[in-house]
Structure formats: structure tokens, C-alpha cells
Design an enzyme around this catalytic site. Structure first.
Site, PDB file in Angstrom:
ATOM      1  N   HIS A 112       0.838  -0.938   0.005  1.00  0.00           N
ATOM      2  CA  HIS A 112       0.031  -0.013   0.016  1.00  0.00           C
ATOM      3  C   HIS A 112       0.972   1.048   0.085  1.00  0.00           C
ATOM      4  O   HIS A 112       1.945   1.179   0.638  1.00  0.00           O
ATOM      5  CB  HIS A 112      -1.015   0.037   1.152  1.00  0.00           C
ATOM      6  CG  HIS A 112      -2.110   0.859   1.197  1.00  0.00           C
ATOM      7  ND1 HIS A 112      -1.898   2.202   1.517  1.00  0.00           N
ATOM      8  CD2 HIS A 112      -3.279   0.640   0.853  1.00  0.00           C
ATOM      9  CE1 HIS A 112      -3.094   2.801   1.297  1.00  0.00           C
ATOM     10  NE2 HIS A 112      -4.115   2.019   0.834  1.00  0.00           N
ATOM     11  N   ASP A 124      -8.024  -5.329   0.184  1.00  0.00           N
ATOM     12  CA  ASP A 124      -8.505  -5.911  -1.021  1.00  0.00           C
ATOM     13  C   ASP A 124      -7.993  -7.650  -0.824  1.00  0.00           C
ATOM     14  O   ASP A 124      -8.349  -8.385  -1.591  1.00  0.00           O
ATOM     15  CB  ASP A 124      -8.022  -5.418  -2.186  1.00  0.00           C
ATOM     16  CG  ASP A 124      -8.255  -4.139  -2.502  1.00  0.00           C
ATOM     17  OD1 ASP A 124      -7.666  -3.154  -2.611  1.00  0.00           O
ATOM     18  OD2 ASP A 124      -9.490  -4.191  -2.481  1.00  0.00           O
TER      19      ASP A 124
HETATM   20  C1  SDX Z   1      -6.369  -0.031  -2.708  1.00  0.00           C
HETATM   21  O1  SDX Z   1      -4.542   4.609  -1.762  1.00  0.00           O
HETATM   22  C2  SDX Z   1      -5.387   3.893  -1.390  1.00  0.00           C
HETATM   23  O2  SDX Z   1      -5.625   4.313  -0.218  1.00  0.00           O
HETATM   24  C3  SDX Z   1      -5.876   2.742  -1.949  1.00  0.00           C
HETATM   25  C4  SDX Z   1      -6.832   1.926  -0.976  1.00  0.00           C
HETATM   26  C5  SDX Z   1      -8.275   2.779  -0.822  1.00  0.00           C
HETATM   27  O3  SDX Z   1      -8.879   2.331   0.065  1.00  0.00           O
HETATM   28  O4  SDX Z   1      -8.693   3.615  -1.483  1.00  0.00           O
HETATM   29  O5  SDX Z   1      -6.418   1.532  -0.015  1.00  0.00           O
HETATM   30  C6  SDX Z   1      -7.397   0.590  -2.136  1.00  0.00           C
HETATM   31  O6  SDX Z   1      -6.170   0.236  -3.898  1.00  0.00           O
HETATM   32  C7  SDX Z   1      -5.440  -0.819  -2.112  1.00  0.00           C
HETATM   33  C8  SDX Z   1      -4.139  -1.180  -2.932  1.00  0.00           C
HETATM   34  C9  SDX Z   1      -4.836  -2.375  -3.689  1.00  0.00           C
HETATM   35  N1  SDX Z   1      -3.570  -2.926  -4.607  1.00  0.00           N
HETATM   36  C10 SDX Z   1      -2.977  -4.106  -4.748  1.00  0.00           C
HETATM   37  O7  SDX Z   1      -2.874  -4.686  -3.866  1.00  0.00           O
HETATM   38  C11 SDX Z   1      -2.025  -4.089  -5.880  1.00  0.00           C
HETATM   39  C12 SDX Z   1      -0.760  -4.951  -5.529  1.00  0.00           C
HETATM   40  N2  SDX Z   1      -0.083  -3.799  -4.721  1.00  0.00           N
HETATM   41  C13 SDX Z   1       0.871  -2.892  -5.218  1.00  0.00           C
HETATM   42  O8  SDX Z   1       0.602  -2.672  -6.729  1.00  0.00           O
HETATM   43  C14 SDX Z   1       1.382  -1.628  -4.823  1.00  0.00           C
HETATM   44  O9  SDX Z   1       1.750  -2.018  -3.471  1.00  0.00           O
HETATM   45  C15 SDX Z   1       0.502  -0.429  -4.648  1.00  0.00           C
HETATM   46  C16 SDX Z   1       0.102  -0.013  -6.009  1.00  0.00           C
HETATM   47  C17 SDX Z   1      -0.528  -0.792  -3.818  1.00  0.00           C
HETATM   48  C18 SDX Z   1       1.199   0.641  -3.970  1.00  0.00           C
HETATM   49  O10 SDX Z   1       2.331   0.909  -4.515  1.00  0.00           O
HETATM   50  P1  SDX Z   1       3.568   2.080  -4.408  1.00  0.00           P
HETATM   51  O11 SDX Z   1       3.200   2.825  -3.206  1.00  0.00           O
HETATM   52  O12 SDX Z   1       3.639   2.943  -5.616  1.00  0.00           O
HETATM   53  O13 SDX Z   1       4.622   1.199  -4.137  1.00  0.00           O
HETATM   54  P2  SDX Z   1       5.727   0.594  -5.287  1.00  0.00           P
HETATM   55  O14 SDX Z   1       5.116   0.129  -6.454  1.00  0.00           O
HETATM   56  O15 SDX Z   1       6.635   1.632  -5.485  1.00  0.00           O
HETATM   57  O16 SDX Z   1       6.242  -0.463  -4.419  1.00  0.00           O
HETATM   58  C19 SDX Z   1       7.331  -0.523  -3.555  1.00  0.00           C
HETATM   59  C20 SDX Z   1       8.046  -1.761  -3.735  1.00  0.00           C
HETATM   60  C21 SDX Z   1       8.626  -1.983  -4.916  1.00  0.00           C
HETATM   61  O17 SDX Z   1      10.023  -2.546  -5.105  1.00  0.00           O
HETATM   62  P3  SDX Z   1      11.134  -1.773  -5.236  1.00  0.00           P
HETATM   63  O18 SDX Z   1      10.926  -1.028  -6.700  1.00  0.00           O
HETATM   64  O19 SDX Z   1      11.286  -0.723  -4.392  1.00  0.00           O
HETATM   65  O20 SDX Z   1      12.275  -2.750  -5.490  1.00  0.00           O
HETATM   66  O21 SDX Z   1       7.662  -2.728  -3.193  1.00  0.00           O
HETATM   67  C22 SDX Z   1       7.375  -3.576  -4.196  1.00  0.00           C
HETATM   68  C23 SDX Z   1       7.474  -2.977  -5.541  1.00  0.00           C
HETATM   69  O22 SDX Z   1       8.145  -3.873  -6.545  1.00  0.00           O
HETATM   70  N3  SDX Z   1       6.072  -4.161  -4.171  1.00  0.00           N
HETATM   71  C24 SDX Z   1       5.250  -5.320  -4.376  1.00  0.00           C
HETATM   72  C25 SDX Z   1       4.113  -5.440  -4.020  1.00  0.00           C
HETATM   73  N4  SDX Z   1       3.807  -4.076  -3.988  1.00  0.00           N
HETATM   74  C26 SDX Z   1       4.737  -3.254  -3.845  1.00  0.00           C
HETATM   75  N5  SDX Z   1       6.141  -6.217  -4.585  1.00  0.00           N
HETATM   76  C27 SDX Z   1       5.227  -7.615  -4.660  1.00  0.00           C
HETATM   77  N6  SDX Z   1       4.170  -7.594  -4.368  1.00  0.00           N
HETATM   78  C28 SDX Z   1       3.183  -6.546  -4.056  1.00  0.00           C
HETATM   79  N7  SDX Z   1       2.022  -6.428  -4.067  1.00  0.00           N
END
Ligand code: SDX
Length: 427
Positions: free
Chosen positions: A305, A362
Site C-alpha cells: 500500500h 483487498d
Molecule cells: C487500494 O491509496 C489507497 O488508499 C487505496 C485503497 C483505498 O481504500 O482507496 O487503500 C485501495 O487500492 C489498495 C491497494 C490495492 N492494490 C494492490 O493490492 C495491488 C498490489 N499492490 C501494489 O501494486 C502496490 O503495493 C500499490 C500499488 C498498492 C502501492 O504501490 P506504491 O506505493 O507505488 O509502491 P511501489 O509500487 O513503489 O512498491 C514499492 C516496492 C517496489 O519494489 P522496489 O521497486 O522498491 O524494488 O514494493 C514492491 C515494488 O515492486 N511491491 C510489491 C508489491 N507491492 C509493492 N512487490 C510484490 N507484491 C506486491 N504486491
């Protein structure tokens, strides 16, 4: 706490005021930064940017805290109802008994759709994704309520807000009915908000439908968990659309479109599909390794998140809801066991620990929605149904904000500098 910060640029020191909220990080007021320095700040994804001032929802991502108008989400989920939380978000205080009754009857009186709107569904293929239908039908509401789209008029804003909250369950249930070829079921206003939605979704004209109070309570709690969440992507979309003066129905359609993405509200559908793809606990290590592999686009859906770097408090309640519902309905689902073991293995893996990746709202929602009987394609529709009150409350707050201006970000331009046109014969 600081009062000012100073930027040193080309020998000039520029001091900028620091603003302090009631709780949470302070903000640097940089509204004059470009005018005074000739430079923009750069923050793709807005990881360090506060886009507005708000009194609706506070999140402490490090502590896993979520407050709606100061009330912890766990207490609201345990003691409140979606209608009461809706009143709280819209009005700022918990209602008295009489205020809640009045609010509920007002919402109930707007649950029906204009009969012409029901024909909109006929334009879609039966296999259209329900979120595509939601984008279209909610946007089309703009064509039906010309009597209430003057956003400068507080009474227009109020009636539009109530219409949107009231009609989303009817629109969502009709999207589901259309996809399975069953007739639409009209609202029965003797039922609760959530009970009415269950009957419109799972009832059929040929039989009497009895709302299961256990399911009604679980779904109402799920709506509470999804009601609002600070300046998330879809809420920011609604605010940006609203900042141009667009009517509230068009703004909510924009929010629905944004929520659909798998990185946001679409993650609940993607998370359950992922759990089904994993299938059995012995396949979990393979998927965890894929999620850690930089060359593999696969991510654990329902994990991570932007704000929570601790457990999403909503995921805690969601997991409890699964356990309660399964116990009360005497059902099991092997996918829940896969989810529990996946969570346990991921939370003990150095990659997830170091990156502070925890289950979010989720991760478990699909398990419980599936147990209630919803197909995965309806999961984000339910998220949109519940989030409508948050979008509406944030939209109202934005319109009433004296500092509100049209949102218009700038950019770091890296394209070609000016050059002369070359006719095709000389290229
Ligand atoms: C919701 O914003 C809100 O409040 C949203 C929400 C709401 O109520 O409105 O809470 C609802 O959207 C919840 C999130 C649902 N999405 C997912 O579950 C999809 C999987 N999660 C990711 O795609 C990700 O964690 C996000 C999109 C939720 C957050 O992305 P960020 O903050 O931009 O973080 P990032 O993508 O930069 O990740 C940081 C690191 C990265 O690695 P590095 O590049 O630093 O090496 O963490 C890794 C990412 O690769 N990473 C994951 C991961 N999520 C982040 N690696 C594996 N699995 C994951 N799920």
C-alpha cells in the site's frame, strides 16, 4: 514541529511557511514556489504531496491507524452501520437516533432509477464487465438530473449527494442482473440499505426473497470498510474532475473509472483470481518468488500500500469477518486457507518485511464476497458502491473549500526543443 523551511536556490534563500494539521505530518506551503523560484517541485505519483486540506479521514500508515472524523475504523466496523458512517462522513458528527432515521428515509426515497435509465443496460453486451456498465450508467445520470447540477447551490449538492448514495446499489444490482440475464428487481424500501441491495441482487420476481441477517451484517461492515480512504487515486480523480466545475455524476463516473484499475480497487478481483490460480498451499512459495523477481511483472495482489507500511486495519476486520461469516454460515473455502498461509509466509519473508508489504483491504475481501455469492467481476462494483459516499463527501468538501482552484499540475519537459517544420519531400 517547525514554522518555516528555507530553500537555498542560486544564492537566494526562500523561506516557506509550514502548516500544521490536527494530527499527522506538517506540510510546506509551496503555493508561491514557482512564482518566486521559477522552478517546479517534482513528485510523480504524489508520494510526498498533500493535494488539499481535509477533515474527513486520517491515516497513519506506520501505525496502521484509520480514522473517519476521528473515529477508529475498528470501532465503526464493530458498532456502527454503513448508513451511520455515511452520515458521519457527510456531516462530521455521529447522528442522533432521529437524525439517522431522517437520513435513512431520505436515502431510501431516492433508490429508484428513472425508467429510461434502465434501457441504458440494453446497449451493453451481456458479458460486458459490470464496471464498464457502472462507468456508463453513472455518467449517464448527468443527463437525467438537470435540476440539481448547479454545484454552486448547496441544495443541489445535497440532493445530488443523496441521489448518488441511494442509487448506486440499484445501478450495481442491475449491472449484475443484466450480466446473468435475469430481470431487474426494483428497490423494496421496507428493507435496510444493504438488505435492499442484497434483494435487488439475489432476489427474483418469481420468489419471495428473505434477507439473511448474518450476510446483511457482514456486507454492511464491508461497505463501512470501503467508505472513504483519504486522497487515494479515485478520490483524487473525483476531486480533480470536480475542480473544473463538472457535475457530480460525471465526477463519480471518473472515480469509478480510476477505481477499476488492478493497482487500486480492481485489486480485490485480481487478488481472488490470484488465490484461485495458486490453488493449493504447496504452490505458494513459487508465487512468492515470482512476486520478488524484478523481471517478473507478477505482484501479490492485495498486498502492499502507498500509505500503510503496517497492517491495513481494514484487512484485520475483513479477515475477522471471513471467520465469523464462515462459522455462522457453516461454510468453508480452501481459498481462505491459501490466503492465510500466503499471508503468513509473505510476512515472514525478508523481501516483504524490508519493503513493509502487508495485506491491504483487498486481500481478504474477495474471499468473503465470494462466500456471499458475488462473482469476482462484481467485487470492484461493490467497492465503488461503498466508496461513493467517500467520493461524495470529499467532493462536497472540495467545493466548499475557499482555497479550491482548478487542479492543473505542471511537468518536467524532456521532449524536443523548438525546431522548424520539414516538408515531406525533404524528410
Ligand atoms: C487500494 O491509496 C489507497 O488508499 C487505496 C485503497 C483505498 O481504500 O482507496 O487503500 C485501495 O487500492 C489498495 C491497494 C490495492 N492494490 C494492490 O493490492 C495491488 C498490489 N499492490 C501494489 O501494486 C502496490 O503495493 C500499490 C500499488 C498498492 C502501492 O504501490 P506504491 O506505493 O507505488 O509502491 P511501489 O509500487 O513503489 O512498491 C514499492 C516496492 C517496489 O519494489 P522496489 O521497486 O522498491 O524494488 O514494493 C514492491 C515494488 O515492486 N511491491 C510489491 C508489491 N507491492 C509493492 N512487490 C510484490 N507484491 C506486491 N504486491
Amino acid at each position: 514541529m517547525v514554522d518555516q523551511v528555507t530553500f537555498k536556490a542560486g544564492g537566494n534563500d526562500r523561506a516557506y511557511n509550514v502548516l500544521t494539521g490536527s494530527v499527522g505530518p506538517q506540510v510546506v506551503d509551496i503555493r508561491k514556489f514557482y512564482a518566486e523560484t521559477g522552478m517546479f517541485t517534482f513528485d510523480p505519483g504524489f508520494t510526498s504531496t498533500a493535494s488539499c486540506e481535509s477533515a474527513l479521514t486520517y491515516i497513519d500508515g506506520d501505525e496502521g491507524v484509520l480514522l473517519h472524523r476521528g473515529y477508529p475504523i475498528g470501532e465503526l466496523a464493530e458498532h456502527s452501520s454503513f448508513m451511520e458512517v455515511s452520515y458521519l462522513l457527510l456531516n462530521g458528527e455521529l447522528p442522533s437516533g432521529a437524525e439517522l432515521d431522517t437520513f435513512k428515509s431520505t436515502i431510501t426515497r431516492h433508490t429508484m432509477l428513472h425508467e429510461q435509465l434502465m434501457t441504458f443496460y440494453r446497449g451493453f453486451r451481456r458479458d460486458a464487465h459490470p464496471m464498464a456498465i457502472m462507468c456508463g450508467v453513472v455518467g449517464a445520470l448527468s443527463a437525467f438530473y438537470h435540476d440539481s447540477t448547479d454545484i454552486a447551490d448547496p441544495t443541489h449538492r445535497k440532493i445530488s449527494s443523496h441521489r448518488l448514495i441511494a442509487k448506486m446499489p440499484t445501478i450495481a444490482a442491475a449491472a449484475y442482473k443484466y450480466s446473468i440475464g435475469q430481470p431487474f428487481v426494483y428497490p423494496d424500501n421496507s428493507l435496510s440499505y444493504t438488505g435492499n441491495f442484497l434483494r435487488m441482487t439475489f432476489g427474483v420476481p418469481a420468489e419471495k426473497y428473505e434477507v439473511n441477517p448474518i450476510v446483511e451484517k457482514a456486507l454492511d461492515r464491508i461497505f463501512i470498510l470501503h467508505a472513504d480512504h483519504e486522497q487515494n487515486a479515485s478520490t483524487s480523480t473525483v476531486r480533480l474532475a470536480g475542480s473544473s466545475g463538472a457535475n457530480p455524476f460525471a465526477c463519480m463516473a471518473a472515480g469509478i473509472a480510476c477505481l477499476w484499475g488492478p493497482a487500486h480497487g480492481g485489486a480485490n478481483e485480481a487478488a481472488l483470481n490470484m488465490l484461485h490460480e495458486i490453488g493449493t498451499p504447496d504452490r505458494i512459495p513459487h508465487y512468492i518468488e515470482r512476486a520478488k523477481d524484478k523481471n517478473d511483472p507478477f505482484r501479490l495482489m492485495g498486498f502492499g500500500h502507498r500509505v500503510y507500511k503496517n497492517y491495513d486495519p481494514r484487512a484485520t476486520v475483513m479477515q475477522q469477518t471471513v471467520r465469523e461469516l464462515f462459522k455462522e454460515l457453516k461454510v468453508t473455502d480452501p481459498v481462505f486457507e491459501v490466503a492465510l498461509q500466503l499471508e503468513d509466509m509473505a510476512l515472514n519473508d525478508p523481501y516483504f518485511i524490508e519493503k513493509k508489504l502487508f495485506p491491504n483491504v483487498d486481500f481478504y475481501s474477495g474471499v468473503v464476497l465470494s462466500a456471499i455469492g458475488f462473482p469476482t467481476t462484481m467485487f470492484t462494483v461493490l467497492f465503488a458502491l461503498a466508496r461513493t459516499v467517500g467520493w461524495v463527501a470529499q467532493w462536497n468538501e472540495m467545493i466548499s473549500d475557499p482555497n479550491q482552484k482548478i487542479g492543473r499540475p505542471r511537468q518536467l519537459y524532456t521532449g524536443p526543443t523548438q525546431r522548424d517544420y520539414v516538408t515531406v519531400g525533404k524528410r
